[in-house]
Design an enzyme around this catalytic site. Structure first.
Site, mmCIF file in Angstrom:
data_model
loop_
_atom_site.group_PDB
_atom_site.id
_atom_site.type_symbol
_atom_site.label_atom_id
_atom_site.label_comp_id
_atom_site.label_asym_id
_atom_site.label_seq_id
_atom_site.Cartn_x
_atom_site.Cartn_y
_atom_site.Cartn_z
ATOM 1 N N LYS A 69 51.675 73.042 37.394
ATOM 2 C CA LYS A 69 50.613 73.726 36.925
ATOM 3 C C LYS A 69 49.358 73.013 37.360
ATOM 4 C CE LYS A 69 48.962 71.078 33.566
ATOM 5 N NZ LYS A 69 47.825 70.222 33.435
ATOM 6 N N LYS A 83 57.637 72.905 25.045
ATOM 7 C CA LYS A 83 57.375 72.075 23.739
ATOM 8 C C LYS A 83 58.315 72.925 22.794
ATOM 9 C CE LYS A 83 53.634 69.323 25.277
ATOM 10 N NZ LYS A 83 54.567 67.908 25.154
ATOM 11 N N GLU A 125 42.687 64.712 23.707
ATOM 12 C CA GLU A 125 43.058 63.533 24.309
ATOM 13 C C GLU A 125 42.430 62.248 24.065
ATOM 14 O OE1 GLU A 125 46.055 64.772 27.772
ATOM 15 O OE2 GLU A 125 44.199 65.498 28.045
ATOM 16 N N ASP A 139 42.481 72.284 34.154
ATOM 17 C CA ASP A 139 43.360 71.630 34.240
ATOM 18 C C ASP A 139 44.180 71.922 32.686
ATOM 19 O OD1 ASP A 139 45.284 69.202 34.602
ATOM 20 O OD2 ASP A 139 44.121 68.200 32.832
ATOM 21 N N HIS A 151 47.684 75.812 29.712
ATOM 22 C CA HIS A 151 48.175 75.511 28.321
ATOM 23 C C HIS A 151 47.384 76.341 27.294
ATOM 24 C CE1 HIS A 151 49.898 72.247 30.291
ATOM 25 N NE2 HIS A 151 49.224 71.354 30.244
#
Lengths: 447, 447
Positions: free
Chosen positions: B128, B162, B196, B215, B220
């Protein structure tokens, strides 16, 4: 001022004095504690007997007074109490009946004859069970009512002083996740489990007369059941809450004989104070149904007993299964567990994905460990004695609750079936397995 | 056989080879891993470069091959692959594009010209984001489709590998306590938080072109959002699930400029590979609304950024408050939290009685610690590469999802507002406080 009848008894030594001592340490109680007993011992001997040190500041509050409770004309007793009350400028008197029920009447007569109920507030505390059945409870209440008003009568059910029992209403009424679940729409069944490892011990004389139903179900189980099942009260006042709790008791359907399991542990008949031919139950498992809209079709299973494999008290709300059958391999129903003792807490069992490929599930538990966060929960008796001092009746059993609870229990006990023997150390789930398996259900086992 | 384009890149070294190594150790992969790079180094040197020992059995599977990817006529490369494939009796070829997007076309041309797509299965994996916007994604897909069928194209969104993301469907569809809560009847808002601590690091060149929305959000966040918001599929097949996920993407309302927060951490313009005048966002907070019955009135807040005070990815479902106002002092709404990383788990925040007299409440947490129970969750890449080998596309992004996600994101980015500067180490909740406070809400802070 606290006046304890039954100064040398087990309850006074193990529960009442330590609780009052804690309240004293916290600065909440600083008045004389008059301990009335039959034994001819000095104050110093008494203080030693109950495990206190004479140098403790709490010991200085304790006054042992020997008297024969069956003598209503007792001028020394009266004089002593009045002197102490005046000297310490006490604001009121708390009479604690830590004595067998047969002594209730003589002591009431003594209090009546002594004219002690003047000056400040006067409150009386009784241990559970209140009466042996509806008839005796009424008789007892009549006697007490000749000198105390209902507002001053505190009937202890020490479960109501337990933090996690008090928590039930907070859980229900401040959390939407619980509030919305609280009905037959989502709940399949409720299980109130009160297993004990201990044997009957030194309480044989009392216990053999009572049995598990009178000792545990009529009071503790009925209180928990009504707290769980009650409708939201109009307001969180004692009056409104009791009104709703009574509605639950009234809505209980009479129990069918097939929904009663009774057991007696092997060796019980040899216990001290127990009739060698006793058929008293030391274990019971019961299925209750509540006849109202909220709980239609939701059985409440109650279980309690002695000499079992575990000691734990918990309420389990077993949820209905999911409506979808998208993923259906090993799914288990969700369970909301309120652990009352010994490991206070709240948990939810749920299905989690088993790590790895695919959607296999595995039952796991989300847990809130109450003790880990609040490590100093006051003992139930400490909470309750303080409430009596504050004049709060919220954590005590009202007369109407006693009446409706006994009505239901009297009916239940009239259907007494066979008392089956069980091995000491048995699992409660095993003894009463059939009660649930005939409904295609299982007892919750959470560890 | 695995053919990795981009052998010396960060992703190959840090993620792909360790994942393949783990699969090898578990006996799940035992075929050559051809690593294609530009650097003129020997196989031994390569094995050292990627941190492996030449004595490992896994190292014996690795074959470094130097080639210029922009040359489509590459007979040595073709010969090498064909030889290896034959020698090891491989069942298929997995082409892994661990290279910048600008190299996708040359590599596709190389594969096409080499006629490598015969014998066994042939599958291709892309990182991605797939494309830079809808136009470039379509272009790229057109190129890929000249040699691969959609069923053989695996677009990685490693979040889907995940464990706790995969768990979302199990939580929803096997637990009545969650199933029944999953709508605007009970949920007030949903917060997808992907904070993050790290700066842009060595990825400046790529990142400055992309920004936080491309991003993290386009892939996500959109994946998590659609897994949370989707209707129950008819069956748990990949096809039916994707159908429902796409319905969510289609039902997203266009985002208003006032519902977009963009930020850039101070010092970003000085990072390696970053334009010194860059206005690329390194932080974004967004408010999405889904136009359907289930989610009407429930905002989905998305937040992600770099150089923040914490590193965590979690989904929070904030429940509506209780309907009753019986006890209302410090009550907080219930929150169901699904922690995706780093501390995988599920928790519910609820109001508990504060120990002591009265009904004061205190917010506490019921927690399920996933890692404590399942301490060996495979890394996302390990899961995903294994799925490619098995031919399961369930954990990959379908072309239709890419299309609808870019459509929505292209519109969102066209409304790009001012990019505000923020200090490194800022709290994401603080930077985007207003986005929620104007709705009278707060970001969830769970620790």
């Amino acid at each position: 001022m606290i006046i304890i009848f039954g100064a040398t008894g087990d309850l006074t030594k193990r529960k009442l004095l330590p609780a009052i001592n804690n309240l004293h340490k916290k600065g909440l109680i600083d008045c004389p504690v008059i301990c009335i007993g039959r034994r001819d011992i000095s104050n110093t001997e008494y203080i030693k007997l109950v495990g206190l040190k004479s140098s403790d500041s709490f010991s200085k509050l304790i006054h042992y007074f020997k008297t024969d409770l069956t003598e209503s004309n007792n001028p020394l007793f009266v004089k002593f109490i009045k002197k102490e009350f005046k000297e310490h400028k006490c604001k009121g008197k708390l009479f604690y009946f830590a004595i067998p029920q047969k002594l209730f009447k003589p002591v009431i007569d003594l209090i009546k004859a002594s004219k002690l109920l003047s000056g400040g507030w006067n409150r009386v505390v009784f241990e559970k069970p209140f009466g042996y059945d509806l008839v005796t409870a009424k008789e007892l209440n009549k006697q007490v009512s000749t000198i105390f008003k209902e507002k001053d009568i505190y009937r202890i059910d020490h479960f109501l002083g337990k933090e996690l029992v008090q928590n039930i209403q907070v859980l229900r009424f401040t959390n939407s996740i619980f509030e919305q679940m609280w009905s037959n729409e989502f709940i399949d069944n409720v299980q109130v489990i009160m297993d004990e490892k201990v044997l009957v011990g030194s309480r044989g004389g009392y216990y053999d007369n009572a049995g598990a139903v009178r000792d545990m179900v009529q009071n503790h189980a009925m209180q928990i059941l009504s707290l769980i099942a009650m409708e939201p009260p109009k307001r969180m006042t004692n009056e409104e809450i009791i009104k709703e709790k009574i509605k639950v008791l009234k809505a209980l359907k009479p129990v069918k004989p097939s929904d009663i399991v009774l057991g007696q542990y092997k060796g019980y008949r040899g216990e001290r104070g127990v009739d060698p031919h006793s058929d008293t139950e030391t274990f019971t498992a019961l299925k209750f149904n509540i006849n109202n809209d909220r709980w239609k079709g939701v059985p409440f299973y109650i279980r309690t007993g002695k000499a079992l494999s575990k000691s734990l008290t918990e309420v389990n709300l077993v949820l209905k299964r999911v409506k979808s059958d998208l993923i259906c391999k090993n799914e288990v129903p969700n369970i909301i567990s309120i652990r009352i003792k010994p490991e206070e807490g709240v948990s939810i069992r749920f299905n989690n994905k088993l790590p790895g490929h695919g959607l296999e599930t595995s039952p796991v538990k989300m847990d809130f460990c109450h003790r880990c966060l609040f490590d100093n929960n006051p003992e139930a008796y400490e909470v309750l004695i303080h409430e009596v001092f504050m004049g709060n009746k919220g954590l005590f059993t009202s007369w109407d609750e006693v009446v409706h609870s006994w009505k239901f229990i009297d009916d239940l006990l009239s259907k007494n079936g066979k008392v089956r023997k069980y091995e000491r150390g048995s699992s409660g789930s095993m003894i009463a397995r059939k009660l649930l398996s005939k409904d295609r259900r299982e007892w919750v086992e959470i560890n």
